[in-house]
Design an enzyme around this catalytic site. Structure first.
Site, short mmCIF file in Angstrom:
data_model
loop_
_atom_site.label_atom_id
_atom_site.label_comp_id
_atom_site.label_asym_id
_atom_site.label_seq_id
_atom_site.Cartn_x
_atom_site.Cartn_y
_atom_site.Cartn_z
CG HIS A 126 -9.31 53.31 -1.01
ND1 HIS A 126 -9.30 53.17 -2.38
CD2 HIS A 126 -10.01 52.23 -0.54
CE1 HIS A 126 -9.96 52.08 -2.72
NE2 HIS A 126 -10.40 51.50 -1.62
CG HIS A 131 -6.20 49.14 -4.40
ND1 HIS A 131 -7.00 48.08 -4.78
CD2 HIS A 131 -7.05 50.16 -4.09
CE1 HIS A 131 -8.28 48.44 -4.73
NE2 HIS A 131 -8.33 49.70 -4.30
CD GLU A 172 -11.95 48.94 -3.66
OE1 GLU A 172 -11.61 49.09 -2.47
OE2 GLU A 172 -11.50 49.64 -4.58
CB SER A 191 -7.60 51.82 3.14
OG SER A 191 -8.89 51.67 2.57
#
Length: 286
Positions: A126, A131, A172, A191
């Site tokens: 993740h 990111h 997010e 993700s």
């Protein structure tokens, strides 16, 4: 972000730890490769093009989980960012401090094979797959630094919760307009195989035009797919709104208003899609 006070054993005062890439097992590398291949195959038509352009930074000379030493050479050349390993969630102000100095914190553990489709605590897949590709994009990289600087100011004003909501619904779980289409960019979505489909295709969630103050009042859930997604027009517009806005008056208004419930629509919302909310109401994710 989290309210944590006790420094874990072996962590430096800034909560970083060595990645210790050589200690990963063959099974852990295989989990990364399986997740990477699955997401890289299904995302091109769904994700903002800048994410796919940045994904090449994760294609390492060694198979499996990226070695942060090699990754950071590439990332620093691109935008001056680096990834630092941490043992888990870090205190809010330390998290902001790292972002303000162009350091992205990443957990070093990876999920087990039976957890491929859902993991509540963020792991290295993740944190890094989700990111890092957008940290190659100059404007988004600047947004992340500005967010960290804003977080340090918010901490002094007791407004971390409002900043956490902004992070949640942009970094997010954000959507972005790309021509006439909506695309993914939030790391929590890109993700996740299931949420990569749900966020764009499912009739259940609301999709709402981004409004800074509205987002900072909006509660969220951490245990399932989102009921609201907020859509930005561009990374440039997101950076302009958050960096240039005078947040002082917004914070004062937030103090006198109740948070907005998860899944709510307001008369002032710019609703792009009014969701059925069927998924949440049926308990499909329970």
């Amino acid at each position: 972000m989290a309210n944590i006070d006790l420094l874990p054993p072996g962590a430096a005062p800034d909560w970083t730890i060595p990645q210790d890439w050589g200690s990963y097992t063959a099974q852990e590398h295989a989990v990364w490769d399986r997740l990477f291949a699955r997401q890289a195959a299904m995302l091109p038509a769904r994700v903002v093009p800048a994410f796919m352009e940045g994904l090449d930074v994760l294609r390492m000379s060694k198979p499996g989980i990226p070695d942060f030493d090699e990754l950071n050479e590439r990332l620093h050349r691109a935008t001056g960012w680096q990834v630092v390993a941490v043992p888990g969630l870090v205190p809010d102000e330390m998290f902001f401090e790292h972002l303000a100095n162009r350091r992205f914190v990443a957990g070093r553990f990876i999920r087990a094979p039976e957890q491929l489709d859902y993991l509540q605590e963020p792991d290295i897949f993740h944190d890094v797959f989700g990111h890092v590709p957008l940290l190659v994009h100059p404007v988004f990289a600047d947004y992340m630094q500005a967010y960290g600087e804003g977080g340090l100011r918010a901490a002094k004003l007791g407004m971390i919760e409002a900043l956490a909501r902004l992070y949640w619904y942009t970094v997010e779980f954000g959507l972005i307009r790309d021509g006439g289409d909506l695309k993914l960019y939030g790391a929590g979505i890109v993700s996740s195989y299931g949420e990569s489909l749900f966020a764009l295709d499912d009739p259940s969630p609301h999709r709402i035009g981004f409004d800074l103050e509205r987002v900072m009042r909006s509660q969220y859930r951490i245990d399932d797919y989102q009921q609201n997604y907020f859509v930005i027009e561009s990374f440039e517009d997101l950076l302009r709104q958050t960096r240039d806005a005078d947040l002082g008056p917004i914070y004062e208004r937030l103090r006198s208003h109740e948070p907005i419930e998860v899944g709510a629509l307001l008369p002032t919302d710019r609703v792009l899609h009014a969701g059925t909310q069927y998924y949440a109401r049926s308990g499909a994710g329970a």
